[in-house]
Design a protein around this motif. Sequence first.
Motif, PDB file in Angstrom:
ATOM      1  N   HIS A  68      22.832  -3.724  29.979  1.00  0.00           N
ATOM      2  CA  HIS A  68      23.902  -3.835  28.985  1.00  0.00           C
ATOM      3  C   HIS A  68      25.222  -3.254  29.488  1.00  0.00           C
ATOM      4  O   HIS A  68      26.297  -3.752  29.141  1.00  0.00           O
ATOM      5  CB  HIS A  68      23.452  -3.178  27.683  1.00  0.00           C
ATOM      6  CG  HIS A  68      22.355  -3.928  27.014  1.00  0.00           C
ATOM      7  ND1 HIS A  68      22.566  -5.094  26.316  1.00  0.00           N
ATOM      8  CD2 HIS A  68      21.011  -3.714  26.993  1.00  0.00           C
ATOM      9  CE1 HIS A  68      21.413  -5.560  25.872  1.00  0.00           C
ATOM     10  NE2 HIS A  68      20.460  -4.738  26.262  1.00  0.00           N
ATOM     11  N   ARG A  69      25.145  -2.224  30.321  1.00  0.00           N
ATOM     12  CA  ARG A  69      26.362  -1.673  30.917  1.00  0.00           C
ATOM     13  C   ARG A  69      27.035  -2.713  31.807  1.00  0.00           C
ATOM     14  O   ARG A  69      28.257  -2.921  31.747  1.00  0.00           O
ATOM     15  CB  ARG A  69      26.038  -0.411  31.720  1.00  0.00           C
ATOM     16  CG  ARG A  69      27.264   0.263  32.327  1.00  0.00           C
ATOM     17  CD  ARG A  69      26.895   1.498  33.099  1.00  0.00           C
ATOM     18  NE  ARG A  69      26.402   2.566  32.230  1.00  0.00           N
ATOM     19  CZ  ARG A  69      25.139   2.933  32.122  1.00  0.00           C
ATOM     20  NH1 ARG A  69      24.205   2.318  32.851  1.00  0.00           N
ATOM     21  NH2 ARG A  69      24.782   3.905  31.316  1.00  0.00           N
ATOM     22  N   LEU A  70      26.242  -3.387  32.639  1.00  0.00           N
ATOM     23  CA  LEU A  70      26.790  -4.401  33.536  1.00  0.00           C
ATOM     24  C   LEU A  70      27.257  -5.638  32.769  1.00  0.00           C
ATOM     25  O   LEU A  70      28.220  -6.303  33.175  1.00  0.00           O
ATOM     26  CB  LEU A  70      25.731  -4.807  34.571  1.00  0.00           C
ATOM     27  CG  LEU A  70      25.429  -3.756  35.641  1.00  0.00           C
ATOM     28  CD1 LEU A  70      24.247  -4.202  36.504  1.00  0.00           C
ATOM     29  CD2 LEU A  70      26.655  -3.497  36.513  1.00  0.00           C
ATOM     30  N   THR A  94      32.094  -9.552  22.818  1.00  0.00           N
ATOM     31  CA  THR A  94      33.392  -9.719  23.478  1.00  0.00           C
ATOM     32  C   THR A  94      33.215  -9.945  24.973  1.00  0.00           C
ATOM     33  O   THR A  94      33.870 -10.802  25.571  1.00  0.00           O
ATOM     34  CB  THR A  94      34.268  -8.477  23.252  1.00  0.00           C
ATOM     35  OG1 THR A  94      34.518  -8.324  21.851  1.00  0.00           O
ATOM     36  CG2 THR A  94      35.598  -8.598  23.985  1.00  0.00           C
ATOM     37  N   ALA A  95      32.310  -9.178  25.577  1.00  0.00           N
ATOM     38  CA  ALA A  95      32.051  -9.329  27.016  1.00  0.00           C
ATOM     39  C   ALA A  95      31.512 -10.724  27.328  1.00  0.00           C
ATOM     40  O   ALA A  95      31.904 -11.342  28.330  1.00  0.00           O
ATOM     41  CB  ALA A  95      31.074  -8.258  27.482  1.00  0.00           C
ATOM     42  N   ILE A  96      30.633 -11.233  26.477  1.00  0.00           N
ATOM     43  CA  ILE A  96      30.097 -12.583  26.673  1.00  0.00           C
ATOM     44  C   ILE A  96      31.221 -13.614  26.584  1.00  0.00           C
ATOM     45  O   ILE A  96      31.290 -14.551  27.378  1.00  0.00           O
ATOM     46  CB  ILE A  96      28.992 -12.883  25.635  1.00  0.00           C
ATOM     47  CG1 ILE A  96      27.745 -12.053  25.946  1.00  0.00           C
ATOM     48  CG2 ILE A  96      28.654 -14.372  25.610  1.00  0.00           C
ATOM     49  CD1 ILE A  96      26.686 -12.107  24.862  1.00  0.00           C
ATOM     50  N   ALA A 135      24.105  -8.892  40.404  1.00  0.00           N
ATOM     51  CA  ALA A 135      23.866  -7.479  40.095  1.00  0.00           C
ATOM     52  C   ALA A 135      23.008  -7.332  38.843  1.00  0.00           C
ATOM     53  O   ALA A 135      22.109  -6.483  38.782  1.00  0.00           O
ATOM     54  CB  ALA A 135      25.197  -6.745  39.917  1.00  0.00           C
ATOM     55  N   ILE A 136      23.266  -8.189  37.846  1.00  0.00           N
ATOM     56  CA  ILE A 136      22.487  -8.118  36.609  1.00  0.00           C
ATOM     57  C   ILE A 136      21.076  -8.638  36.848  1.00  0.00           C
ATOM     58  O   ILE A 136      20.101  -8.096  36.317  1.00  0.00           O
ATOM     59  CB  ILE A 136      23.183  -8.893  35.475  1.00  0.00           C
ATOM     60  CG1 ILE A 136      24.608  -8.367  35.267  1.00  0.00           C
ATOM     61  CG2 ILE A 136      22.389  -8.770  34.180  1.00  0.00           C
ATOM     62  CD1 ILE A 136      25.371  -9.063  34.150  1.00  0.00           C
ATOM     63  N   ARG A 137      20.964  -9.688  37.653  1.00  0.00           N
ATOM     64  CA  ARG A 137      19.626 -10.203  37.974  1.00  0.00           C
ATOM     65  C   ARG A 137      18.796  -9.160  38.706  1.00  0.00           C
ATOM     66  O   ARG A 137      17.582  -9.060  38.506  1.00  0.00           O
ATOM     67  CB  ARG A 137      19.748 -11.477  38.818  1.00  0.00           C
ATOM     68  CG  ARG A 137      20.155 -12.680  37.996  1.00  0.00           C
ATOM     69  CD  ARG A 137      19.712 -13.985  38.617  1.00  0.00           C
ATOM     70  NE  ARG A 137      19.815 -15.063  37.613  1.00  0.00           N
ATOM     71  CZ  ARG A 137      18.862 -15.381  36.761  1.00  0.00           C
ATOM     72  NH1 ARG A 137      17.727 -14.701  36.777  1.00  0.00           N
ATOM     73  NH2 ARG A 137      19.032 -16.351  35.883  1.00  0.00           N
ATOM     74  N   ALA A 138      19.445  -8.365  39.542  1.00  0.00           N
ATOM     75  CA  ALA A 138      18.728  -7.309  40.270  1.00  0.00           C
ATOM     76  C   ALA A 138      18.180  -6.264  39.306  1.00  0.00           C
ATOM     77  O   ALA A 138      17.080  -5.734  39.496  1.00  0.00           O
ATOM     78  CB  ALA A 138      19.656  -6.660  41.286  1.00  0.00           C
ATOM     79  N   GLN A 167      31.323  -7.206  32.764  1.00  0.00           N
ATOM     80  CA  GLN A 167      31.787  -8.558  33.079  1.00  0.00           C
ATOM     81  C   GLN A 167      33.140  -8.858  32.447  1.00  0.00           C
ATOM     82  O   GLN A 167      33.862  -9.747  32.897  1.00  0.00           O
ATOM     83  CB  GLN A 167      30.762  -9.596  32.586  1.00  0.00           C
ATOM     84  CG  GLN A 167      29.406  -9.521  33.259  1.00  0.00           C
ATOM     85  CD  GLN A 167      29.462  -9.757  34.744  1.00  0.00           C
ATOM     86  OE1 GLN A 167      29.981 -10.778  35.192  1.00  0.00           O
ATOM     87  NE2 GLN A 167      28.937  -8.821  35.518  1.00  0.00           N
ATOM     88  N   ALA A 168      33.488  -8.102  31.409  1.00  0.00           N
ATOM     89  CA  ALA A 168      34.774  -8.326  30.743  1.00  0.00           C
ATOM     90  C   ALA A 168      35.938  -7.827  31.580  1.00  0.00           C
ATOM     91  O   ALA A 168      37.094  -8.218  31.356  1.00  0.00           O
ATOM     92  CB  ALA A 168      34.784  -7.640  29.374  1.00  0.00           C
TER      93      ALA A 168
END
Length: 210
Positions: free
Chosen positions: A132-134, A92-94, A104-107, A138-139
């Motif tokens: 996975h939390r971040l 769903t988030a995707i 932030a996710i890349r970090a 994104q949703a």
Amino acid sequence: MPAPSHAHATAWAVKVLKKAMNDGALVPGCKLSEQKISAELGISRNTLRQAFTVLSAQNLVEQIPNRGVFVASPDKEQISELMVMRLALESTAIELSGPGEKPAIRAVIEKARQARAAGSVSAMASANQDFHRLLVAQAGSLRLDTLMSSALAEMRLLFFSFVTVVDFHAQFVDLNAELLELIEAGEKVAAQKALRSYLAKSSDYFMANL
């Protein structure tokens, strides 16, 4: 750390105990002594029992009649349910996430790579959970964030059973990076397919090694 006022004591105790589980101070199978913990936290046994009830509802502790309360050790049924829940939340988030770079996710991925290079399994596990939390964040839904936080708390207990298995955690560093590239490129269907394969790989490993 002093306990808060009575009205908030149960929620505070839940938070403290969950942090202890997340940090590995309370590991799966560990018996939780009412006398010891209530004294250490400065709360009544009744308040602590209420906290145990909340944690039990979250599948983080197991209350066994005539034996006591124990930190939960996830079984195969729980693992299966967790993977279904994660697939629903993260897919769903995707779907709701827009394309473009996610700094932030890349970090977090870079942090995971550093942990892998240092051979730190616990740091890799923590970075994986942050990823996975971040991803779900994104949703932009507080309710989805809350559900994901609950799922990750259960997963953390499962990770502690495999904390010394370097190869298990290391492989997901690259898989996370590949998944993020698909999301940033706006390839939602491909990302959801990759996520399903990713979670199946994780589930198969846990099922085979419990």
